[in-house]
Design an enzyme around this catalytic site. Sequence first.
Site, mmCIF file in Angstrom:
data_model
loop_
_atom_site.group_PDB
_atom_site.id
_atom_site.type_symbol
_atom_site.label_atom_id
_atom_site.label_comp_id
_atom_site.label_asym_id
_atom_site.label_seq_id
_atom_site.Cartn_x
_atom_site.Cartn_y
_atom_site.Cartn_z
ATOM 1 C CD GLU A 174 24.341 3.450 6.739
ATOM 2 O OE1 GLU A 174 24.595 3.426 7.953
ATOM 3 O OE2 GLU A 174 23.252 3.076 6.259
ATOM 4 C CG ASP A 211 18.186 8.592 6.113
ATOM 5 O OD1 ASP A 211 18.515 7.675 5.343
ATOM 6 O OD2 ASP A 211 18.736 8.780 7.209
ATOM 7 C CG HIS A 249 21.179 8.138 12.489
ATOM 8 N ND1 HIS A 249 21.908 8.487 11.371
ATOM 9 C CD2 HIS A 249 20.599 6.954 12.202
ATOM 10 C CE1 HIS A 249 21.764 7.555 10.455
ATOM 11 N NE2 HIS A 249 20.982 6.609 10.924
ATOM 12 C CG ASP A 250 23.048 4.298 12.591
ATOM 13 O OD1 ASP A 250 22.008 4.204 13.256
ATOM 14 O OD2 ASP A 250 23.096 4.096 11.364
ATOM 15 C CG ASP A 294 19.690 2.997 5.812
ATOM 16 O OD1 ASP A 294 20.312 3.510 6.758
ATOM 17 O OD2 ASP A 294 19.212 1.841 5.848
#
Length: 546
Positions: A242, A98, A315-316, A200
């Site tokens: 993302e 990530d 995870h968000d 990200d």
Amino acid sequence: MTYQWWHNAVVYQIYPRSFYDSNGDGIGDIPGIILKLDYLADLGINVIWLSPIYKSPMVDNGYDIADYQDIAAEFGTMQDMEQLIREARDRNIRIMMDLVVNHTSDQHPWFIQAQSSPNNAYRDYYIWRDPPRDRALPDQQQSIFGGSAWQWHEASKQYYYHLFSKHQPDLNWENPAVQQAIFAMINWWIEKGIGGFRLDVIDLIGKQVDKGITANGPNLHPLLQKMHRATFAATDLLTVGETWGVTADQAKCYSAPARKELSMVFQFEHITQTWENGDKWQPVALDIRRLKETLSKWQIALQNEGWNALFWSNHDLPRAVSKFGDDKCYRVASAKMLATTLHFLKGTPFIYQGEEIAMSNVQFDTLEHYKDIETLNFYQVKTAAGMAHDEMMQAIYKNSRDNARTPMQWNARKNAGFSCGVPWIGINSNYLQVNVDQALADKNSVLQHYKKLIAYRKSLAVITEGDFTPLLEEHDKVFAYLRKNEEMQILVLSNFSGESQSLVFPRELHNRRVEDLLHNYDKVDFLTGEITLKPYESFAVKLRGK
């Protein structure tokens, strides 16, 4: 289209802090992941996506990186990371890092140097502005975490820009030195043998601050193409960006192979449609008809150009079974339905840790039990603006990022088998019934269902390469589609509601013999003209002759 290895791969996301604690300090770690590699290999996944494990003060749980080329002590050492890469490779699993390059931590050496003097060589690695007058803000741009995007720096009498926490200053991607430093770091990780990157908030790096442009700025795609040439071009890495708010046409720009940018992007339209006016703290009920339209739109748009990243949660986001299914009366049935619906679509599926056992949202007793910086910041912002405490807590129960961050539920023993110490965040109280050990022992569990789905993806070329055709588009509760190539047709039918649903098949499907592939209620051998689906019933069948 030339198909790559990742077109029929399955990715499993690990949030390291909450996966498995090997040393009893209450925090999941890299050695803990290594201990669970056999479990993941047995599940059948090809790629592990690790949320950040870099050195970090952990203001935002690792998304504030202080050193891109070091490992956070609570997660282990660089030697542990190298061992993970080797041992995963031995099981035919690649490690996807990530990578956060829109911003760094304010503890990163670059920012420490940058704030030391306006004349420092690293000053232009970040975005600074003079106040127009007496500490007045440069403009009214807002941080995604709430409040102004500008933070006053007293020593230099200037503001610096941060789209997230004030402890996460944005990098200045208009500076060629920043670009070269990031590219060199990426190549350093590639040489270590990693299998890809999840980038990200990558849609923010082309921002033009003085014009108020943040996402999808005019320099974004030239920057990504430059990154590709300098790093990814000579590799077969899986790269996924993302991209909140991306459109289907924009997604083609990122992922069309000829453009040489990324493998695919995450788009979040299926999530944001459950937010009123784009505000996650104003959750609204799922509109199944709209969800169907969204899923079909993205399948059709990227069917022959670009590629879809398929996911329900990460995870968000809230737990999939809590957001799109029923985590109480129909937890198992709806979790299987969601899995079947997603994994037969065209694209690369991503499983978030615990999704394969249908872990659900958590509901902590008090605000003090929540750890997420976004949740805590917005509680202050929203209640200060007049939102009642109880209303905000209901929104937190539905959409807080901590829903996805409670520890992995391995067994029914203390702390769900996650740690012999005190976990960094509370355990979901349903771990006694919902855990890996229970799922492994039950041949009809959600976990066993996922194993079958993953096996089909690897063995049936139609799932990777076949066309997508939506069916029953006018039905308010049932999502149906065909996957078709020259050798095979697969029908997938899913009831997204907790009530029985009756439907009439298109005429070409009347009186068809089928081969059952997967179901969550009864086996299906024959299609008549009409059918009634049970609550959250779902099945996938191979069509045969009449």
